[in-house]
Design an enzyme around this catalytic site. Sequence first.
Site, mmCIF file in Angstrom:
data_model
loop_
_atom_site.group_PDB
_atom_site.id
_atom_site.type_symbol
_atom_site.label_atom_id
_atom_site.label_comp_id
_atom_site.label_asym_id
_atom_site.label_seq_id
_atom_site.Cartn_x
_atom_site.Cartn_y
_atom_site.Cartn_z
ATOM 1 C CD GLU A 59 6.477 -4.487 -6.316
ATOM 2 O OE1 GLU A 59 5.435 -3.808 -6.319
ATOM 3 O OE2 GLU A 59 7.507 -4.126 -6.914
ATOM 4 C CG ASP A 60 2.434 -2.388 -7.717
ATOM 5 O OD1 ASP A 60 3.492 -3.049 -7.817
ATOM 6 O OD2 ASP A 60 2.320 -1.231 -8.172
ATOM 7 C CG ASP A 106 5.708 -5.950 -16.682
ATOM 8 O OD1 ASP A 106 5.656 -6.909 -17.449
ATOM 9 O OD2 ASP A 106 5.561 -4.784 -17.070
ATOM 10 N N GLY A 158 3.080 1.871 -5.375
ATOM 11 C CA GLY A 158 2.007 1.059 -5.954
ATOM 12 C C GLY A 158 1.303 0.095 -5.013
ATOM 13 C CE LYS A 188 1.179 -6.122 -16.760
ATOM 14 N NZ LYS A 188 1.741 -4.902 -17.378
HETATM 15 P P1 IMP Z 1 9.057 -5.101 -13.389
HETATM 16 O O1 IMP Z 1 10.309 -4.623 -12.713
HETATM 17 O O2 IMP Z 1 9.180 -5.136 -14.873
HETATM 18 O O3 IMP Z 1 8.542 -6.405 -12.835
HETATM 19 O O4 IMP Z 1 7.963 -3.994 -13.172
HETATM 20 C C1 IMP Z 1 7.356 -3.823 -11.982
HETATM 21 C C2 IMP Z 1 6.868 -2.410 -11.771
HETATM 22 O O5 IMP Z 1 6.439 -1.811 -12.997
HETATM 23 C C3 IMP Z 1 5.672 -2.431 -10.863
HETATM 24 O O6 IMP Z 1 6.044 -2.302 -9.518
HETATM 25 C C4 IMP Z 1 4.844 -1.285 -11.385
HETATM 26 O O7 IMP Z 1 5.228 -0.105 -10.718
HETATM 27 C C5 IMP Z 1 5.198 -1.170 -12.831
HETATM 28 N N1 IMP Z 1 4.185 -1.811 -13.710
HETATM 29 C C6 IMP Z 1 4.282 -2.993 -14.358
HETATM 30 N N2 IMP Z 1 3.185 -3.257 -15.075
HETATM 31 C C7 IMP Z 1 2.339 -2.221 -14.860
HETATM 32 C C8 IMP Z 1 1.007 -1.902 -15.338
HETATM 33 O O8 IMP Z 1 0.351 -2.646 -16.091
HETATM 34 N N3 IMP Z 1 0.478 -0.742 -14.878
HETATM 35 C C9 IMP Z 1 1.124 0.101 -14.040
HETATM 36 N N4 IMP Z 1 2.366 -0.149 -13.574
HETATM 37 C C10 IMP Z 1 2.975 -1.301 -13.994
HETATM 38 MG MG MG Z 2 5.439 -0.553 -8.201
#
Ligand code: IMP
Ligand code: MG
Length: 182
Positions: A105-106, A109, A51, A137
Amino acid sequence: MKDKLILKDKTFVPYIKNEDIEKAIDAVALRIENDYKDAKDIPIMLCVLNGSVMFCAELMKRIEIPLEFSSIRLASYEGTTSTGVTRKVLGLTTAIKNRSVIVVEDIVDTGKTIVDLYNLLIEAGARDVKICTMLLKPEVYKRDLKLDYVGMEISNKFIVGFGLDYDQLGRNYKDIYILEGE
Ligand code: IMP
Ligand code: MG
């Protein structure tokens, strides 16, 4: 920017223009350059695949100090026990012991990915780890780990584009789109 982006069974509509993403990247790049320009050790910019590839490239182009580049890929899979999802690391291509690392990181979340990666880098002996994310977010992120550089905060909606995907599609678009009806 397209009026509508159809990826498999879902329709996405415009959300963030490339121009605004670029402005956010300019600001982050300036801060990183300032923070590291007098650093004794050369930092490693660690791109979290897949990403972050577009964000990381744009960021690096703007940071005119010596730095090294490396990448890492994280794959999630269901654990064999009921503890749920575990993260597994594929290919950390650079030795990071005693190094200063900037994780790129992209999007953050829930923060699970970034917290796991942070812990892994500390365990691998990194001397200093800073986190840089293009998007956050904030409604969802409730972890203690400090996010040092955040490009933009967005609401808790599903988006694609500028590296972000829906089922591996949508990464190539230069603008960011949101799921229709969100
Ligand atoms: P986390 O571990 O819940 O913080 O999620 C992070 C990962 O989930 C990111 O590196 C993305 O690959 C994916 N992700 C989270 N939100 C989105 C979104 O809105 N669109 C696409 N990928 C997302
Ligand atoms: Mg990612």
